[in-house]
Design an enzyme around this catalytic site. Structure first.
Site, PDB file in Angstrom:
ATOM      1  N   ASN A 108      27.421 -40.189  14.172  1.00 33.56           N
ATOM      2  CA  ASN A 108      28.690 -38.823  14.560  1.00 33.56           C
ATOM      3  C   ASN A 108      27.555 -37.670  14.947  1.00 33.56           C
ATOM      4  O   ASN A 108      28.493 -36.572  15.603  1.00 33.56           O
ATOM      5  CB  ASN A 108      29.707 -38.297  13.254  1.00 33.56           C
ATOM      6  CG  ASN A 108      30.586 -39.604  13.282  1.00 33.56           C
ATOM      7  OD1 ASN A 108      31.149 -40.468  13.964  1.00 33.56           O
ATOM      8  ND2 ASN A 108      31.185 -39.700  12.001  1.00 33.56           N
ATOM      9  N   HIS A 324      28.805 -45.876   7.719  1.00 31.55           N
ATOM     10  CA  HIS A 324      27.544 -45.046   7.741  1.00 31.55           C
ATOM     11  C   HIS A 324      27.756 -44.252   9.207  1.00 31.55           C
ATOM     12  O   HIS A 324      26.633 -43.880  10.319  1.00 31.55           O
ATOM     13  CB  HIS A 324      26.859 -45.590   8.399  1.00 31.55           C
ATOM     14  CG  HIS A 324      26.854 -47.180   7.399  1.00 31.55           C
ATOM     15  ND1 HIS A 324      26.782 -46.991   5.841  1.00 31.55           N
ATOM     16  CD2 HIS A 324      27.500 -48.015   7.892  1.00 31.55           C
ATOM     17  CE1 HIS A 324      26.881 -48.186   5.883  1.00 31.55           C
ATOM     18  NE2 HIS A 324      27.642 -48.179   6.611  1.00 31.55           N
ATOM     19  N   CYS A 325      29.382 -42.910   8.902  1.00 29.67           N
ATOM     20  CA  CYS A 325      28.725 -41.725  10.097  1.00 29.67           C
ATOM     21  C   CYS A 325      29.244 -42.457  11.215  1.00 29.67           C
ATOM     22  O   CYS A 325      28.462 -41.908  13.109  1.00 29.67           O
ATOM     23  CB  CYS A 325      27.653 -40.880  10.100  1.00 29.67           C
ATOM     24  SG  CYS A 325      27.356 -39.939   8.591  1.00 29.67           S
ATOM     25  N   THR A 326      29.496 -43.505  11.099  1.00 25.18           N
ATOM     26  CA  THR A 326      29.325 -44.192  12.964  1.00 25.18           C
ATOM     27  C   THR A 326      31.104 -44.790  13.045  1.00 25.18           C
ATOM     28  O   THR A 326      31.412 -46.694  13.331  1.00 25.18           O
ATOM     29  CB  THR A 326      28.415 -45.622  13.234  1.00 25.18           C
ATOM     30  OG1 THR A 326      28.321 -46.330  12.079  1.00 25.18           O
ATOM     31  CG2 THR A 326      27.052 -45.284  12.925  1.00 25.18           C
TER      32      THR A 326
END
Ligand code: PLP
Length: 372
Positions: A108, A324-326
């Site tokens: 992100n 996982h910020c994805t």
């Protein structure tokens, strides 16, 4: 370096820490460098005409030289930020109003700034999806979810402006291999054994861009209708920089040996390969294509928070769960409930840690698998 260099294991000798993609543990020498700087060398930099400030400035600039050397760059190309996220925001902000292309694997910290700054966001799965040279390509060197890299030399040929998110790359691969292909390269200190609070942005042509942040220390002179920026890198570093953190990051990168990393990571991947039959059933990415010892998996029969709790309780294993910020990548592969990530480290995860991980993994499947 090995496990004995990391004091956390004095407190938790049985800890199996598989969360290095989130942040690496800290070697004693890095902790000492931080403490030594704050104890005996601390003053603000670039401002004071007294010996202590001059010494702090000298140490801070030495750290910059050392990081430039680590990347194969020159000091004026090295900008200190607070983390990779700030570095990526800065690089992407230089292209506001232009079309930007990113990959589906982006964190992100690339995706959101690209979404916000671009006139049009294009998302590709593979470099083979690019047919005409992209104006701006922002891409990760190495994914933080699975063990996948992008070919940065190829990315260079496919873009006029290339921004590389090197945050995970530097943990596994020598950045000197690719720096000659990139226009911007970003990473965080805390993911390569350094302290939190410091990031790096390499800019190939540092005089060319308008800074993202403005303020003191970044200008040579200023009046009501005029600004003359300081030369790079200071132009991009308004305000008090992370001084002691830069010094400790210098210590951290001097401890890194990519030959050792490669050798030990190959050994860890061999162990993963040996357990392929089990892991492949749950892994979201083929084990045989995994390029560094990191895997994300799904057990559909349990919530990922429960899985992490079981790994902790049964094996003293620290894994990461969620997106996982994805988020975009997880949506793309249909993992709407998130995944569990195990990221192995060459300096403090050994064969024994891997056995404990596999034993616990198998145990959870056997005990709860019937719930699906
Ligand atoms: C690939 C990648 N890019 C960027 C970031 C952002 O790093 P930071 O949180 O240190 O800014 C991370 C952190 O997880 C990452 O893994």
């Amino acid at each position: 370096m090995d496990k004995s260099d990391f004091p956390i294991f004095e407190r938790y000798p049985d800890l199996v820490y598989l969360d290095s993609a989130a942040t690496t543990l800290k070697p004693k020498k890095v902790i000492e460098a931080l403490s030594d700087f704050y104890s005996y060398h601390y003053a603000n930099v670039h401002r004071g005409i007294y010996r202590l400030s001059e010494e702090a400035t000298e140490m801070f600039e030495k750290a910059r030289e050392s990081i430039a050397h680590f990347l194969g760059a020159s000091p004026e190309q090295i900008i200190f930020t607070k983390n990779a996220t700030e570095s990526l925001n800065m690089a992407i902000s230089f292209f506001r109003g232009l079309p930007i292309t990113i990959s589906i694997y982006e964190h992100n910290s690339v995706f959101v700034p690209a979404q916000q700054y671009s006139s049009r966001l294009k998302i590709i799965e593979s470099l083979s999806n690019i047919y005409h040279k992209e104006e701006v390509l922002a891409i990760t060197g190495a994914s933080n979810v699975v063990g996948k890299t992008f070919d940065i030399k190829e990315a260079r040929d496919l873009s006029h402006n290339l921004i590389v998110d090197g945050t995970q790359y530097v943990q596994h691969f020598n950045p000197k291999n690719i720096i000659k292909y990139v226009d911007f390269f970003a990473f965080s200190g805390h993911k390569i054994y350094g302290p939190t609070g410091i990031g790096v942005l390499y800019i190939k042509d540092p005089e060319e861009w308008e800074p993202l942040l403005y303020g003191g220390g970044a200008v040579d002179s200023v009046s009501i209708d005029m600004i003359k920026y300081a030369p790079s890198p200071y132009k991009y570093e308004p305000g008090t920089p992370p001084i002691a953190e830069a010094w400790a990051l210098k210590t951290a990168i001097e401890l890194i040996d990519y030959e050792i990393i490669q050798e030990r990571e190959r050994a860890l991947m061999k162990l993963m390969e040996q357990e392929k039959d089990l892991l492949e059933q749950y892994s979201i990415y083929p084990i045989s294509e995994t390029e560094y010892p990191q895997l994300s998996f799904q057990f559909n029969f349990l919530h990922h928070h429960d899985i992490a709790h079981l790994f902790d309780k049964k094996g003293n294993i620290a894994v990461r769960t969620g997106f996982h910020c994805t988020h975009m990548f997880h949506q793309h592969i249909g993992a709407r409930k998130g995944t569990v990530r195990a990221s192995f480290n060459p300096y403090y995860n050994d064969k024994n840690d891997f056995s404990i991980f596999i034993k616990t993994f198998r145990h959870i499947v056997e005990e709860y698998g019937h719930l699906q």
